[in-house]
Design a protein around this motif. Structure first.
Motif, PDB file in Angstrom:
ATOM      1  N   VAL A 149      31.125 -10.814 -22.532  1.00 45.86           N
ATOM      2  CA  VAL A 149      30.487 -10.604 -21.233  1.00 45.86           C
ATOM      3  C   VAL A 149      31.025  -9.350 -20.547  1.00 45.86           C
ATOM      4  N   ASP A 150      32.304  -9.084 -20.689  1.00 43.00           N
ATOM      5  CA  ASP A 150      32.891  -7.902 -20.050  1.00 43.00           C
ATOM      6  C   ASP A 150      32.327  -6.589 -20.591  1.00 43.00           C
TER       7      ASP A 150
ATOM      8  N   LYS B 280      20.374  -7.699 -18.729  1.00 42.74           N
ATOM      9  CA  LYS B 280      21.603  -8.501 -18.729  1.00 42.74           C
ATOM     10  C   LYS B 280      21.318  -9.961 -19.085  1.00 42.74           C
ATOM     11  N   GLU B 281      20.235 -10.499 -18.558  1.00 36.47           N
ATOM     12  CA  GLU B 281      19.895 -11.902 -18.824  1.00 36.47           C
ATOM     13  C   GLU B 281      19.619 -12.137 -20.311  1.00 36.47           C
ATOM     14  N   SER B 282      18.978 -11.165 -20.959  1.00 40.54           N
ATOM     15  CA  SER B 282      18.715 -11.286 -22.399  1.00 40.54           C
ATOM     16  C   SER B 282      20.023 -11.372 -23.170  1.00 40.54           C
TER      17      SER B 282
ATOM     18  N   LYS C  42      24.315   0.353 -19.963  1.00 42.92           N
ATOM     19  CA  LYS C  42      24.221   1.806 -19.768  1.00 42.92           C
ATOM     20  C   LYS C  42      23.716   2.485 -21.040  1.00 42.92           C
ATOM     21  N   ILE C  43      24.243   2.041 -22.182  1.00 43.80           N
ATOM     22  CA  ILE C  43      23.799   2.603 -23.459  1.00 43.80           C
ATOM     23  C   ILE C  43      22.330   2.261 -23.695  1.00 43.80           C
ATOM     24  N   GLU C  44      21.944   1.005 -23.419  1.00 41.07           N
ATOM     25  CA  GLU C  44      20.542   0.586 -23.550  1.00 41.07           C
ATOM     26  C   GLU C  44      19.639   1.492 -22.719  1.00 41.07           C
ATOM     27  N   ASP C  45      20.039   1.761 -21.469  1.00 37.85           N
ATOM     28  CA  ASP C  45      19.240   2.615 -20.582  1.00 37.85           C
ATOM     29  C   ASP C  45      19.035   4.004 -21.167  1.00 37.85           C
TER      30      ASP C  45
END
Length: 114
Positions: free
Chosen positions: A8-9, A28-30, A16-19
């Protein structure tokens, strides 16, 4: 470089990398759902405390479905996805698997070549 379980941390950095990489990205929920999913496994590639890549997969019956293979943009083209896939193969080596799948867009030449 080490490959370790995603926790989780790590999510703030992962998001950020996903973006920076994806139009159709996980939120985040996924990731939180995936971390709670008994069939899901997620790992990060870390170098000197920095997450430079990550991958995930689901094991369903005799199939492994790769959900993500992502490398931070500035580290792409260095063969690091192969490190992640080698890690995947070592983790499933004792599991009776018939197929491994990775669904990619037709336009994603890097993923197709992987």
């Amino acid at each position: 470089m080490i490959v370790r379980e995603l926790n989780v941390d790590d999510l703030e950095e992962i998001l950020k990398i996903e973006d920076s990489l994806y139009i159709d990205k996980w939120n985040k929920e996924s990731y939180l759902r995936d971390l709670e999913n008994d069939i899901a496994y997620n790992y990060v590639l870390e170098h000197e405390g920095i997450i430079i890549g990550y991958y995930g997969f689901w094991i369903m019956f005799d199939n492994v479905d790769i959900t993500k293979v992502s490398i931070r943009k500035e580290f792409q083209g260095m063969g690091l996805s192969k490190i992640l896939l080698q890690d995947l193969f070592s983790r499933i080596s004792n599991v009776d698997i018939d197929t491994i799948t990775l669904e990619v867009r037709v336009s994603n030449i890097k993923a197709i070549n992987l």
